[in-house]
Design a protein around this motif. Sequence first.
Motif, PDB file in Angstrom:
ATOM      1  N   VAL A  16      -0.287  -0.201  11.601  1.00  9.44           N
ATOM      2  CA  VAL A  16       0.918   0.231  10.880  1.00  9.44           C
ATOM      3  C   VAL A  16       2.011   0.577  11.886  1.00  9.44           C
ATOM      4  N   TYR A  17       1.644   1.337  12.922  1.00  7.53           N
ATOM      5  CA  TYR A  17       2.613   1.721  13.940  1.00  7.53           C
ATOM      6  C   TYR A  17       3.078   0.533  14.788  1.00  7.53           C
ATOM      7  N   LEU A  18       2.332  -0.553  14.732  1.00  9.14           N
ATOM      8  CA  LEU A  18       2.758  -1.769  15.416  1.00  9.14           C
ATOM      9  C   LEU A  18       4.068  -2.287  14.822  1.00  9.14           C
ATOM     10  N   HIS A  19       4.257  -2.007  13.525  1.00  4.58           N
ATOM     11  CA  HIS A  19       5.447  -2.517  12.824  1.00  4.58           C
ATOM     12  C   HIS A  19       6.467  -1.436  12.485  1.00  4.58           C
ATOM     13  N   PHE A  20       6.018  -0.208  12.282  1.00  5.40           N
ATOM     14  CA  PHE A  20       6.913   0.882  11.873  1.00  5.40           C
ATOM     15  C   PHE A  20       6.730   2.069  12.821  1.00  5.40           C
ATOM     16  N   ARG A  21       7.832   2.527  13.404  1.00  5.28           N
ATOM     17  CA  ARG A  21       7.749   3.587  14.403  1.00  5.28           C
ATOM     18  C   ARG A  21       7.328   4.924  13.805  1.00  5.28           C
ATOM     19  N   THR A  22       7.788   5.194  12.576  1.00 10.07           N
ATOM     20  CA  THR A  22       7.548   6.497  11.961  1.00 10.07           C
ATOM     21  C   THR A  22       7.231   6.326  10.479  1.00 10.07           C
ATOM     22  N   LYS A  23       6.743   7.402   9.889  1.00 10.99           N
ATOM     23  CA  LYS A  23       6.516   7.424   8.451  1.00 10.99           C
ATOM     24  C   LYS A  23       7.830   7.221   7.702  1.00 10.99           C
TER      25      LYS A  23
ATOM     26  N   ALA B 171       0.830  -1.201   0.000  1.00 13.53           N
ATOM     27  CA  ALA B 171       0.000   0.000   0.000  1.00 13.53           C
ATOM     28  C   ALA B 171       0.864   1.250   0.000  1.00 13.53           C
ATOM     29  N   ALA B 172       1.907   1.256   0.819  1.00 12.71           N
ATOM     30  CA  ALA B 172       2.791   2.421   0.897  1.00 12.71           C
ATOM     31  C   ALA B 172       3.502   2.652  -0.432  1.00 12.71           C
ATOM     32  N   THR B 173       3.914   1.581  -1.085  1.00  5.03           N
ATOM     33  CA  THR B 173       4.579   1.708  -2.386  1.00  5.03           C
ATOM     34  C   THR B 173       3.649   2.329  -3.414  1.00  5.03           C
ATOM     35  N   ASP B 174       2.433   1.824  -3.473  1.00  5.21           N
ATOM     36  CA  ASP B 174       1.464   2.331  -4.446  1.00  5.21           C
ATOM     37  C   ASP B 174       1.190   3.821  -4.220  1.00  5.21           C
ATOM     38  N   LEU B 175       0.979   4.212  -2.973  1.00  5.73           N
ATOM     39  CA  LEU B 175       0.676   5.610  -2.684  1.00  5.73           C
ATOM     40  C   LEU B 175       1.890   6.507  -2.896  1.00  5.73           C
ATOM     41  N   LEU B 176       3.075   6.014  -2.556  1.00  5.50           N
ATOM     42  CA  LEU B 176       4.284   6.806  -2.758  1.00  5.50           C
ATOM     43  C   LEU B 176       4.461   7.152  -4.220  1.00  5.50           C
ATOM     44  N   VAL B 177       4.285   6.187  -5.093  1.00  2.60           N
ATOM     45  CA  VAL B 177       4.484   6.422  -6.526  1.00  2.60           C
ATOM     46  C   VAL B 177       3.373   7.296  -7.092  1.00  2.60           C
ATOM     47  N   ARG B 178       2.151   7.129  -6.587  1.00  4.58           N
ATOM     48  CA  ARG B 178       1.034   7.901  -7.138  1.00  4.58           C
ATOM     49  C   ARG B 178       0.971   9.327  -6.600  1.00  4.58           C
ATOM     50  N   TRP B 179       1.296   9.511  -5.320  1.00  3.91           N
ATOM     51  CA  TRP B 179       1.098  10.805  -4.676  1.00  3.91           C
ATOM     52  C   TRP B 179       2.393  11.519  -4.298  1.00  3.91           C
ATOM     53  N   GLY B 180       3.467  10.773  -4.114  1.00  2.18           N
ATOM     54  CA  GLY B 180       4.701  11.378  -3.622  1.00  2.18           C
ATOM     55  C   GLY B 180       4.750  11.356  -2.108  1.00  2.18           C
ATOM     56  N   TYR B 181       5.955  11.384  -1.562  1.00  2.38           N
ATOM     57  CA  TYR B 181       6.178  11.217  -0.123  1.00  2.38           C
ATOM     58  C   TYR B 181       5.478  12.297   0.707  1.00  2.38           C
ATOM     59  N   GLN B 182       5.512  13.524   0.240  1.00  3.97           N
ATOM     60  CA  GLN B 182       4.973  14.623   1.030  1.00  3.97           C
ATOM     61  C   GLN B 182       3.478  14.460   1.300  1.00  3.97           C
ATOM     62  N   ARG B 183       2.745  13.939   0.330  1.00  6.67           N
ATOM     63  CA  ARG B 183       1.286  13.885   0.461  1.00  6.67           C
ATOM     64  C   ARG B 183       0.789  12.656   1.208  1.00  6.67           C
ATOM     65  N   VAL B 184       1.570  11.605   1.233  1.00  8.80           N
ATOM     66  CA  VAL B 184       1.086  10.357   1.825  1.00  8.80           C
ATOM     67  C   VAL B 184       1.173  10.425   3.346  1.00  8.80           C
ATOM     68  N   THR B 185       0.116   9.969   4.004  1.00  8.57           N
ATOM     69  CA  THR B 185       0.096   9.892   5.461  1.00  8.57           C
ATOM     70  C   THR B 185      -0.014   8.431   5.891  1.00  8.57           C
ATOM     71  N   ILE B 186       0.346   8.170   7.133  1.00  7.17           N
ATOM     72  CA  ILE B 186       0.180   6.823   7.678  1.00  7.17           C
ATOM     73  C   ILE B 186      -1.301   6.427   7.653  1.00  7.17           C
ATOM     74  N   GLU B 187      -2.179   7.385   7.915  1.00  2.14           N
ATOM     75  CA  GLU B 187      -3.618   7.103   7.878  1.00  2.14           C
ATOM     76  C   GLU B 187      -4.048   6.592   6.503  1.00  2.14           C
ATOM     77  N   GLU B 188      -3.534   7.230   5.440  1.00  2.00           N
ATOM     78  CA  GLU B 188      -3.887   6.807   4.088  1.00  2.00           C
ATOM     79  C   GLU B 188      -3.318   5.428   3.773  1.00  2.00           C
ATOM     80  N   VAL B 189      -2.095   5.173   4.232  1.00  2.00           N
ATOM     81  CA  VAL B 189      -1.504   3.848   4.015  1.00  2.00           C
ATOM     82  C   VAL B 189      -2.363   2.786   4.695  1.00  2.00           C
ATOM     83  N   ALA B 190      -2.764   3.056   5.925  1.00  2.00           N
ATOM     84  CA  ALA B 190      -3.587   2.098   6.663  1.00  2.00           C
ATOM     85  C   ALA B 190      -4.918   1.858   5.945  1.00  2.00           C
ATOM     86  N   ARG B 191      -5.556   2.943   5.522  1.00  2.00           N
ATOM     87  CA  ARG B 191      -6.834   2.799   4.819  1.00  2.00           C
ATOM     88  C   ARG B 191      -6.668   2.001   3.539  1.00  2.00           C
TER      89      ARG B 191
END
Length: 234
Positions: A46-53, A17-37
């Motif tokens: 998500v935070y269970l596995h990754f401490r930060t964005k 999910a993070a890969t897809d959003l990163l390529v489509r939106w760019g790092y600045q626009r993607v949030t952890i909330e969007e990755v989770a959704r």
Amino acid sequence: MSTLSRPAERIDRVLDAATDLLVRWGYQRVTIEEVARHAGIGKGTVYLHFRTKEALFLTVLLRAHHGVVAGMIDRIRADPAEALPSRMLRSVFLALAEDPVVRRLYLGDSEILGRLAHEAADTLGELAQRRAEIGRAWFGLLRDAGLLRTDLDVSAQLYLLSAVNNGFYFVESLPSPTTPGDPARRADVLRHALAASLEAPGAPAPGAATAEAVAELFASLIEHIDDEWQRRLR
């Protein structure tokens, strides 16, 4: 046990999910909330596995590098000729041409990485340093086997390979009446250029022992990538 309750599969789902959003939106626009959704899970998972964005998206980049290098190793072990710079670059070019997502991540597309490129400088800098060390050892093995030219020293040869490797997608974007848009044709032009400039004329294909030694060098790079990956997981 459901698919999402298995940690490894859940992590893969988050990274997809993070890969897809990163390529489509760019790092600045993607949030952890969007990755989770996008992954169909809760933000807390998500935070269970990754401490930060940053940790999450650095892992995305490391996974892209892992896939490219793993493909190189598989090809070398299937065909020793893939240990030659010209053949390796041709195959990597074609693999990235077929996967635009991995291509943009592996080549460090500044448009989508944005601030992440600066935040990742230490991690990717260490990776680049390790790749340089492995490149020198790789070329040393090929030179010892009589497979590379000796009219340039190893540093100059690695500079040439790096210049072609880092620039081939910029070159791909330029119009050329002699190089059609077919990726295989472009890959063949790059292969020919590297073979002529780096490889010993008339030399045989690498032997199985040389090819396996090269594969082991790149396998050590995989270990480094995976160590960096694991450091970012909780």
